[in-house]
Write a protein that holds these residues in place. Structure first.
Motif, mmCIF file in Angstrom:
data_model
loop_
_atom_site.group_PDB
_atom_site.id
_atom_site.type_symbol
_atom_site.label_atom_id
_atom_site.label_comp_id
_atom_site.label_asym_id
_atom_site.label_seq_id
_atom_site.Cartn_x
_atom_site.Cartn_y
_atom_site.Cartn_z
ATOM 1 N N LYS A 1 -14.108 -11.971 -16.700
ATOM 2 C CA LYS A 1 -14.036 -12.311 -18.256
ATOM 3 C C LYS A 1 -12.782 -13.355 -18.524
ATOM 4 N N ILE A 2 -11.782 -13.167 -17.554
ATOM 5 C CA ILE A 2 -10.456 -13.801 -17.752
ATOM 6 C C ILE A 2 -10.196 -14.804 -16.499
ATOM 7 N N PRO A 3 -10.092 -16.205 -16.769
ATOM 8 C CA PRO A 3 -9.976 -17.069 -15.516
ATOM 9 C C PRO A 3 -8.670 -16.951 -14.970
ATOM 10 N N ASN A 4 -8.618 -17.006 -13.579
ATOM 11 C CA ASN A 4 -7.400 -16.877 -12.549
ATOM 12 C C ASN A 4 -6.965 -15.477 -12.735
ATOM 13 N N ALA A 5 -7.644 -14.575 -12.821
ATOM 14 C CA ALA A 5 -7.142 -13.137 -13.188
ATOM 15 C C ALA A 5 -7.923 -12.148 -12.041
ATOM 16 N N ALA A 6 -7.065 -11.121 -11.429
ATOM 17 C CA ALA A 6 -7.599 -10.167 -10.723
ATOM 18 C C ALA A 6 -6.915 -8.745 -10.960
ATOM 19 N N THR A 7 -7.652 -7.826 -10.326
ATOM 20 C CA THR A 7 -7.121 -6.563 -10.472
ATOM 21 C C THR A 7 -6.787 -6.128 -9.160
ATOM 22 N N PHE A 8 -5.863 -5.435 -8.633
ATOM 23 C CA PHE A 8 -5.368 -4.987 -7.228
ATOM 24 C C PHE A 8 -5.371 -3.619 -7.569
ATOM 25 N N LYS A 9 -6.155 -2.702 -6.452
ATOM 26 C CA LYS A 9 -5.794 -1.308 -6.365
ATOM 27 C C LYS A 9 -5.235 -1.200 -5.277
ATOM 28 N N ILE A 10 -3.837 -0.708 -5.382
ATOM 29 C CA ILE A 10 -2.924 -0.453 -3.894
ATOM 30 C C ILE A 10 -2.799 0.986 -3.924
ATOM 31 N N VAL A 11 -3.384 1.560 -2.706
ATOM 32 C CA VAL A 11 -3.529 3.016 -2.571
ATOM 33 C C VAL A 11 -2.408 3.565 -1.840
ATOM 34 N N LYS A 12 -2.136 4.979 -1.933
ATOM 35 C CA LYS A 12 -1.049 5.489 -1.219
ATOM 36 C C LYS A 12 0.699 4.929 -1.582
ATOM 37 N N GLN A 13 0.603 4.635 -2.844
ATOM 38 C CA GLN A 13 1.789 4.154 -3.293
ATOM 39 C C GLN A 13 2.037 4.633 -4.853
ATOM 40 N N ASP A 14 3.125 4.396 -5.237
ATOM 41 C CA ASP A 14 3.346 4.835 -6.766
ATOM 42 C C ASP A 14 4.116 3.985 -7.679
ATOM 43 N N HIS A 15 4.880 4.516 -8.551
ATOM 44 C CA HIS A 15 5.547 3.370 -9.627
ATOM 45 C C HIS A 15 6.613 2.564 -8.979
ATOM 46 N N THR A 16 7.246 3.199 -7.800
ATOM 47 C CA THR A 16 8.359 2.520 -7.225
ATOM 48 C C THR A 16 7.722 0.983 -6.820
ATOM 49 N N LEU A 17 7.017 1.038 -6.087
ATOM 50 C CA LEU A 17 6.462 -0.398 -5.404
ATOM 51 C C LEU A 17 5.707 -0.959 -6.826
ATOM 52 N N GLY A 18 5.046 -0.485 -7.658
ATOM 53 C CA GLY A 18 4.358 -0.861 -8.736
ATOM 54 C C GLY A 18 5.325 -1.775 -9.544
ATOM 55 N N ASN A 19 6.490 -1.020 -9.989
ATOM 56 C CA ASN A 19 7.383 -1.734 -10.842
ATOM 57 C C ASN A 19 7.921 -3.072 -10.259
ATOM 58 N N MET A 20 8.487 -2.506 -9.079
ATOM 59 C CA MET A 20 9.122 -3.792 -8.150
ATOM 60 C C MET A 20 8.159 -5.079 -8.047
ATOM 61 N N LEU A 21 6.963 -4.667 -7.797
ATOM 62 C CA LEU A 21 5.957 -5.839 -7.790
ATOM 63 C C LEU A 21 5.879 -6.757 -8.803
ATOM 64 N N ARG A 22 5.622 -5.774 -10.098
ATOM 65 C CA ARG A 22 5.608 -6.279 -11.274
ATOM 66 C C ARG A 22 6.603 -7.316 -11.925
ATOM 67 N N ALA A 23 7.903 -6.761 -11.614
ATOM 68 C CA ALA A 23 8.901 -7.613 -11.982
ATOM 69 C C ALA A 23 9.055 -8.797 -11.149
ATOM 70 N N GLN A 24 8.895 -8.733 -9.873
ATOM 71 C CA GLN A 24 8.711 -9.953 -9.226
ATOM 72 C C GLN A 24 7.748 -10.709 -9.284
ATOM 73 N N LEU A 25 6.525 -10.456 -9.873
ATOM 74 C CA LEU A 25 5.622 -11.275 -10.302
ATOM 75 C C LEU A 25 5.880 -12.147 -11.512
ATOM 76 N N LEU A 26 6.419 -11.224 -12.483
ATOM 77 C CA LEU A 26 7.178 -11.925 -13.797
ATOM 78 C C LEU A 26 8.091 -13.055 -13.458
ATOM 79 N N ALA A 27 8.614 -12.824 -12.394
ATOM 80 C CA ALA A 27 9.631 -13.891 -12.215
ATOM 81 C C ALA A 27 9.257 -15.357 -11.719
ATOM 82 N N MET A 28 7.784 -15.357 -11.231
ATOM 83 C CA MET A 28 7.439 -16.263 -10.719
ATOM 84 C C MET A 28 6.673 -17.258 -11.716
ATOM 85 N N PRO A 29 7.040 -18.671 -11.661
ATOM 86 C CA PRO A 29 6.671 -19.477 -12.957
ATOM 87 C C PRO A 29 4.833 -19.631 -13.217
#
Length: 143
Positions: free
Chosen positions: A26-54
């Motif tokens: 429904k949304i162009p250029n979008a995807a959902t990634f399920k990352i198993v065997k990980q928790d908030h630590t990696l999730g928050n770091m990845l989110r912050a790194q992604l938001l810093a990308m133009p």
């Protein structure tokens, strides 16, 4: 108790993939990634790194339930790169950042400036009249 065995939180089972990708229809250029065997630590770091990308328009993550060891990260790009490519770039940058942090940490906390004159009374250098390991007046927060 309902808690899973500890090894189930970080050991991949046979045939289990670490990352599963679901393209958003429904949304162009979008995807959902399920990352198993990980928790908030990696999730928050990845989110912050992604938001810093133009090229990232939206990045967010959620842990659906605390007893299930995975998180979902939703990513939308501006179309110049696919969400998979952007996530891979973010992971590469995050690995570089963590390597740099590790090198700085090891450099600052190496005992190169500690004189070996016997047992170290105060390894943090915050108290005592003798000055301890940080005779130069520095403490463990001066990095």
């Amino acid at each position: 108790m309902n808690a899973p065995n500890r090894f189930e939180l970080f050991v991949l089972e046979d045939g289990e993939k670490l990352v599963e990708v679901t393209e958003d229809t429904k949304i162009p250029n979008a995807a959902t990634f399920k990352i198993v065997k990980q928790d908030h630590t990696l999730g928050n770091m990845l989110r912050a790194q992604l938001l810093a990308m133009p090229q990232v328009l939206f990045a967010g993550y959620k842990v659906p339930h605390p007893l299930h060891p995975y998180f979902l990260i939703k990513l939308q790009t501006d179309g110049t790169a696919t969400p998979q490519e952007v996530l891979e770039q973010a992971c590469t940058k995050l690995i570089g950042t963590m390597s740099s942090l590790e090198a700085k940490f090891k450099r600052e906390f190496s005992f190169k400036d500690v004189e070996v004159t016997g047992a170290v009374d105060d390894p943090y250098g915050v108290g005592g009249a003798g000055g301890g390991a940080w005779a130069s007046g520095r403490d463990y927060l001066d990095f």
